[in-house]
Design an enzyme around this catalytic site. Structure first.
Site, PDB file in Angstrom:
ATOM      1  N   ASN A 121      -1.921  -0.002   6.843  1.00  8.72           N
ATOM      2  CA  ASN A 121      -1.332  -1.183   7.484  1.00  8.72           C
ATOM      3  C   ASN A 121      -0.388  -1.952   6.558  1.00  8.72           C
ATOM      4  O   ASN A 121      -0.283  -3.173   6.622  1.00  8.72           O
ATOM      5  CB  ASN A 121      -2.423  -2.096   8.046  1.00  8.72           C
ATOM      6  CG  ASN A 121      -3.389  -2.591   6.982  1.00  8.72           C
ATOM      7  OD1 ASN A 121      -3.264  -2.252   5.806  1.00  8.72           O
ATOM      8  ND2 ASN A 121      -4.352  -3.408   7.389  1.00  8.72           N
ATOM      9  N   THR A 163      -4.929  -7.230  11.181  1.00  7.43           N
ATOM     10  CA  THR A 163      -5.217  -6.013  10.412  1.00  7.43           C
ATOM     11  C   THR A 163      -4.689  -4.752  11.098  1.00  7.43           C
ATOM     12  O   THR A 163      -4.139  -3.862  10.449  1.00  7.43           O
ATOM     13  CB  THR A 163      -6.733  -5.880  10.179  1.00  7.43           C
ATOM     14  OG1 THR A 163      -7.191  -7.040   9.483  1.00  7.43           O
ATOM     15  CG2 THR A 163      -7.067  -4.654   9.358  1.00  7.43           C
ATOM     16  N   LYS A 193       0.833  -1.202   0.000  1.00  4.37           N
ATOM     17  CA  LYS A 193       0.000   0.000   0.000  1.00  4.37           C
ATOM     18  C   LYS A 193       0.875   1.264   0.000  1.00  4.37           C
ATOM     19  O   LYS A 193       2.085   1.182   0.246  1.00  4.37           O
ATOM     20  CB  LYS A 193      -0.927  -0.029   1.216  1.00  4.37           C
ATOM     21  CG  LYS A 193      -1.936  -1.184   1.192  1.00  4.37           C
ATOM     22  CD  LYS A 193      -2.840  -1.133   2.421  1.00  4.37           C
ATOM     23  CE  LYS A 193      -3.870  -2.244   2.403  1.00  4.37           C
ATOM     24  NZ  LYS A 193      -4.758  -2.173   3.593  1.00  4.37           N
ATOM     25  N   ARG A 199       2.773  -6.344   9.069  1.00  3.97           N
ATOM     26  CA  ARG A 199       2.027  -5.188   9.588  1.00  3.97           C
ATOM     27  C   ARG A 199       2.604  -4.684  10.911  1.00  3.97           C
ATOM     28  O   ARG A 199       2.569  -3.476  11.190  1.00  3.97           O
ATOM     29  CB  ARG A 199       0.548  -5.550   9.728  1.00  3.97           C
ATOM     30  CG  ARG A 199      -0.155  -5.626   8.371  1.00  3.97           C
ATOM     31  CD  ARG A 199      -1.550  -6.174   8.474  1.00  3.97           C
ATOM     32  NE  ARG A 199      -2.239  -6.142   7.178  1.00  3.97           N
ATOM     33  CZ  ARG A 199      -3.221  -6.974   6.832  1.00  3.97           C
ATOM     34  NH1 ARG A 199      -3.619  -7.911   7.687  1.00  3.97           N
ATOM     35  NH2 ARG A 199      -3.782  -6.875   5.641  1.00  3.97           N
ATOM     36  N   HIS A 231      -1.897  -5.581   1.761  1.00  3.55           N
ATOM     37  CA  HIS A 231      -3.177  -6.272   1.642  1.00  3.55           C
ATOM     38  C   HIS A 231      -2.921  -7.701   1.206  1.00  3.55           C
ATOM     39  O   HIS A 231      -1.962  -7.981   0.478  1.00  3.55           O
ATOM     40  CB  HIS A 231      -4.053  -5.560   0.603  1.00  3.55           C
ATOM     41  CG  HIS A 231      -5.192  -6.402   0.085  1.00  3.55           C
ATOM     42  ND1 HIS A 231      -6.424  -6.442   0.693  1.00  3.55           N
ATOM     43  CD2 HIS A 231      -5.262  -7.255  -0.982  1.00  3.55           C
ATOM     44  CE1 HIS A 231      -7.222  -7.273   0.021  1.00  3.55           C
ATOM     45  NE2 HIS A 231      -6.538  -7.768  -0.995  1.00  3.55           N
TER      46      HIS A 231
END
Length: 378
Positions: free
Chosen positions: A205, A181, A101, A195, A208
């Site tokens: 975080n 998560t 991300k 994470r 994915h």
């Protein structure tokens, strides 16, 4: 089934014959115990290659959509050759989607290093940027949640890296490696997870992962469609840039993440990145400037087509010269003596397997980047 059969795997492989302008199809047999291969011509019903030793070949290199060079012929593996092979390898070659991300893109090298060290194979990868419509489609199952608008704003705020991962029980293995998560929870329950190490909060975080085999198939198709026509916007800029190609041997050895980290630590910007499975004609065209000039030209083409490579757009002031200085001499042995801190000194094996290609002439920087990301890429 006998012990001998347990050690033999069968695939269907295709080779494009440029003289006949025709794809020839073969049964490709791999024998694990003695690392030998044999091939049968499907159309002509005859032996094409008698059982021959190939010490450098590994079973993990053989999977659907992989490429392999056998005596200068580039084979593309298109299917399993029998039910035994399908049954034995299908779950070992399970696929899932990973996304790096926007908040973790500056740490891409470290994330990739974690993937390689945990035995994942990267079948496809590209940097891209989602618009709001694409993000809506990708995250459709979250629609109606209180955080949905925040999620869309975040995922469209900068570049992301989509990765098609492959390995045994890949969906669950990647989920475990990601961790919970919420990174705060991850730091308590799974402190070594991605994470926990790289995430900021439950939205930012780091990465994915697909949550099921069905979701993985849909999400892989979203970023790497089977019709070969991706819609996501490339992040290539095509200015103040030079080209870097991490060669197949360095990708196979798991060094790509470390190489990318070293490039970024040296202050270079990586503005585009994509995995390519180079066809021989494309490799010959890309290396055409070396034909008749460098005696290793043919071996260079063979190396570039021997497996997946990773092309990068590198940006900096005077990028071609600055990056070429970091890459070092073409021969890693010379590099280790004269420039021991360069990429080829650290990661190269020999003049052919010298870890990375870099643009030699300043005027060719943008041209080489355009070749990968405008002509060959998305």
């Amino acid at each position: 089934m006998s012990e001998g059969c347990e050690d033999r795997y069968c695939f269907i492989a295709e080779w494009y014959d440029p003289h006949a302008a025709f794809k020839r199809r073969y049964q490709f047999m791999y024998y694990v115990k003695d690392k030998t291969v044999e091939m049968f011509d499907v159309k002509n019903h005859r032996v094409f290659l008698k059982r021959t030793k190939m010490d450098e070949l590994r079973l993990e290199d053989l999977y659907i959509n992989s490429t392999l060079n056998v005596f200068s012929r580039q084979l593309n593996f298109v299917d399993y050759g029998d039910e035994f092979t399908r049954r034995k390898l299908a779950n070992k070659k399970e696929r899932t989607l990973g996304l790096i991300k926007p908040d973790a893109v500056p740490k891409m090298g470290q994330v990739l290093d974690v993937l390689f060290k945990n035995g994942f194979l990267i079948a496809n990868m590209k940097m891209c940027r989602l618009n709001r419509t694409e993000a809506l489609e990708f995250y459709q199952e979250h629609q109606g949640k209180t955080y949905f608008d925040t999620l869309l704003n975040y995922i469209t705020s900068g570049p992301i890296i989509a990765i098609e991962l492959m390995g045994p029980d890949c969906v669950s293995q990647w989920t475990d490696l990601l961790g919970p998560t919420d990174p705060a929870t991850a730091r308590t329950q799974a402190p070594n997870s991605i994470r926990a190490r790289f995430g900021k909060d439950s939205i930012q975080n780091a990465c994915h992962g697909s949550d099921s085999i069905g979701a993985a198939a849909r999400e892989i198709e979203f970023f790497f469609p089977s019709n070969g026509s991706p819609v996501q916007k490339s992040t290539a800029i095509f200015s103040d840039c030079t080209c870097c190609v991490i060669k197949p041997h360095a990708v196979k050895s798991g060094a790509a993440g470390d190489i990318i980290s070293k490039i970024m630590e040296a202050g270079f910007e990586i503005s585009m990145l994509q995995v390519f499975h180079m066809e021989k004609a494309n490799a010959e065209e890309f290396y055409e400037v070396y034909k008749g000039v460098v005696q290793e030209y043919g071996e260079m083409v063979n190396e570039l087509t021997s497996g997946p490579c990773i092309a990068l757009e590198i940006r900096a002031n005077d990028a071609p010269k600055a990056f070429r200085d970091m890459v070092g001499p073409a021969d890693p042995e010379i590099a280790r003596h004269l420039r021991p801190r360069t990429l080829r000194a650290k990661f190269g094996n020999n003049k052919i397997q010298n870890a990375v290609h870099c643009t030699d002439l300043p005027e060719d920087g943008e041209l080489e980047v355009e070749y990968f990301f405008r002509i060959l890429g998305c």
